[in-house]
Design an enzyme around this catalytic site. Structure first.
Site, mmCIF file in Angstrom:
data_model
loop_
_atom_site.group_PDB
_atom_site.id
_atom_site.type_symbol
_atom_site.label_atom_id
_atom_site.label_comp_id
_atom_site.label_asym_id
_atom_site.label_seq_id
_atom_site.Cartn_x
_atom_site.Cartn_y
_atom_site.Cartn_z
ATOM 1 N N GLY A 172 0.809 -1.207 0.000
ATOM 2 C CA GLY A 172 0.000 0.000 0.000
ATOM 3 C C GLY A 172 0.841 1.254 0.000
ATOM 4 O O GLY A 172 0.508 2.252 -0.653
ATOM 5 N N ASP A 173 1.930 1.232 0.738
ATOM 6 C CA ASP A 173 2.851 2.363 0.747
ATOM 7 C C ASP A 173 3.397 2.645 -0.645
ATOM 8 O O ASP A 173 3.507 3.797 -1.073
ATOM 9 C CB ASP A 173 4.029 2.068 1.684
#
Length: 402
Positions: A172-173
Site C-alpha cells: 500500500g505504501d
C-alpha cells in the site's frame, strides 16, 4: 541525454516506505534527495530484525529499495540549532515531503502554515494515515491498517469461512508513493507557470479507496464480502488447483465464445454443448455446481498441460508464483525489472527497479542507501557552516556527522 530532474532538490523527513520511496523515485530521475533523520536514524533502518533479515550498516537489503541514491543528514529538530539548519536547507529546496504526524509538525513549528510565508516557492507534501480531517485524523496508520484493513480489501479477496488475509508490508505504501510522485510533478509544472509553491496532502486511506474503486462500487450493487463461490462473476473466476497443487489463474472476458473450448480442455465435453453452461448468464445460475466440477477436473491435469492448452486458446492464464520463483523469472531480468546489487558486505541481492523507463532521458546511477549521517558535514558545509561549528553541533547532540 539529460537527467530530467537534475537541479531539483528534495528534502525528505520520512519514515518507512511511502514518502521515502517517492523521494527515491525522484532521485533516480535526477533530483538530489536529502533524507533528514533523527539521531538514532529512522525506524526502517532496523526493520530487518522483525523479518529475520540482516540490518547492519554494511548489510541491510530492506533499506535499499526505499533509500538508495540519497544523502543522509541527521538533525535533532527539537534543538533550535537543528531546526535552523533545516530552515537554511529549505531555502535551497524545491520539494519537502514528510509523513510526520500533524501534531508533531506543529509542535516543531515546521507545519505548512508555520513556514509557508518564509518559503513561498516550496512544494510541501504531507502524508497521513487517514487524512487531515475526521475522527481518525491523528491516528497512526501503517499501510497494513490504513491502506488494507480499512479499505475492505482484506475481506474482498478471500472466500467465506476464510480469515481475512494479511498482506506483506509495503504494498500500500508503494502504491501511495506513486500518487505522491504524480502530485509533485504536477506542482513542479504549475510552479513553472506561476512561480508559487504548493501544499499537497494525501493519505494511505485515500489511496486505498482509489485503488479499490471497483470493490467499493460492487459492494453497493449486490456483492457481499467475504465472497462465496456462488458470487463469482463467472465459472472461470476462481483459482483452480492442478494435479501438482499449483494454483492456476484464468482471466477470460469472452466467456460465451471460449467456455466450450475450456470445458473440452479440462475433460468436461458434456458441458461444452449445453447452453446452461456455455452462456454466461445461464452459467451463473449454476455456479456452485460448475465450479465444483471444474475444481475436480483441474486436479486431474498437470500444470504444464493446463497452461499450454489455455495458451493455444489465447486465454490469459498464469500459475500463481511464489516470490522465490519471481526472482528467477527471465521476463523480469530481460526487461530490467530486477537488478542485482552488491551490498558493502560483499553479498548480492536482487531487488526490483523503478518500473518507469524513458527512451531519451537518463536515470541516475544506482548508489546504495547512505549510512546514518554520512552526508551531514558535506550538506552543512555547503550551507555555510564552518567545520568547527559542525563539530560543536555533533558534540552537543544536534547532528550526527561522520
Amino acid at each position: 541525454m539529460s537527467i530530467m530532474l537534475e537541479g531539483i532538490r528534495v528534502v525528505e523527513l520520512g519514515t518507512h516506505v511511502a514518502i521515502p520511496k517517492a523521494s527515491r523515485v525522484l532521485s533516480e530521475w535526477g533530483a538530489e534527495s536529502i533524507k533528514i533523520e533523527p539521531l538514532k536514524g529512522e525506524a526502517w533502518r532496523t526493520m530487518g530484525r522483525l523479518w529475520n533479515m540482516p540490518y547492519s550498516e554494511d548489510n541491510n537489503p530492506i533499506l535499499q529499495s526505499e533509500n538508495a541514491n540519497k544523502k543522509s543528514l541527521v538533525l535533532n529538530l527539537k534543538d533550535p540549532d537543528g531546526k535552523e539548519a533545516l530552515f537554511k536547507l529549505l531555502e535551497q529546496t524545491d520539494i519537502f515531503m514528510t509523513n510526520t504526524r500533524p501534531k508533531a509538525l506543529r509542535k516543531l513549528g515546521i507545519d505548512y502554515e508555520s513556514i509557508r510565508e518564509r518559503f513561498p516557492k516550496l512544494i510541501y507534501v504531507t502524508l497521513s494515515g487517514y487524512g487531515e480531517r475526521g475522527p481518525s485524523k491523528d491516528d497512526p496508520g501503517f499501510d497494513i491498517a490504513a491502506f488494507w484493513a480499512r479499505s475492505g480489501v482484506c475481506v474482498e479477496w478471500v472466500e467465506k469461512g476464510q480469515k481475512p488475509f494479511k498482506p506483506h508490508p509495503g504494498f500500500g505504501d508503494t502504491s501511495t508513493s506513486w500518487s505522491i510522485v504524480a502530485g509533485v510533478l504536477g506542482a513542479l509544472y504549475n510552479r513553472l507557470k506561476t512561480g508559487r509553491g504548493e501544499f499537497i496532502q494525501t493519505s494511505l486511506y485515500a489511496n486505498a479507496l482509489w485503488c479499490n474503486s471497483s470493490g467499493i462500487a460492487m459492494s453497493q450493487r449486490g456483492h457481499t464480502y467475504p465472497k462465496v463461490p456462488e458470487q463469482s462473476t463467472s465459472p472461470f473466476a476462481p483459482l483452480y488447483q492442478s494435479a501438482e497443487g499449483d494454483w492456476i489463474l484464468i482471466s477470460n472476458s469472452a466467456y460465451d465464445t471460449t467456455a466450450p473450448e475450456i470445458f473440452r480442455l479440462v475433460g468436461l465435453p458434456e458441458l461444452a454443448e449445453d447452453p446452461d453452461y456455455i452462456v454466461l448468464e445461464n452459467a451463473r445460475k449454476h455456479l456452485g455446481e460448475v465450479i465444483a466440477k471444474l475444481s475436480e477436473a483441474f486436479k486431474t491435469m498437470h500444470t504444464a498441460d493446463i497452461m499450454e492448452g489455455l495458451h493455444k486458446l489465447d486465454i490469459v492464464n498464469l500459475k500463481v508464483r511464489n516470490p522465490a520463483e519471481v526472482v528467477k523469472d527471465p521476463q523480469a531480468w530481460e526487461n530490467g525489472y530486477l537488478k542485482e546489487i552488491t551490498l558493502e558486505c560483499g553479498e548480492t541481492i536482487a531487488l526490483p527497479t523503478c518500473p518507469i523507463s524513458f527512451q531519451d532521458a537518463e536515470i541516475a546511477d544506482f548508489h546504495l542507501a547512505p549510512h546514518l549521517g554520512a552526508d551531514t558535514r558535506e550538506i552543512l558545509t555547503a550551507l555555510g557552516y564552518p567545520l568547527e561549528e559542525i563539530q560543536s553541533m555533533a558534540d552537543r547532540g544536534v547532528v550526527v556527522a561522520k
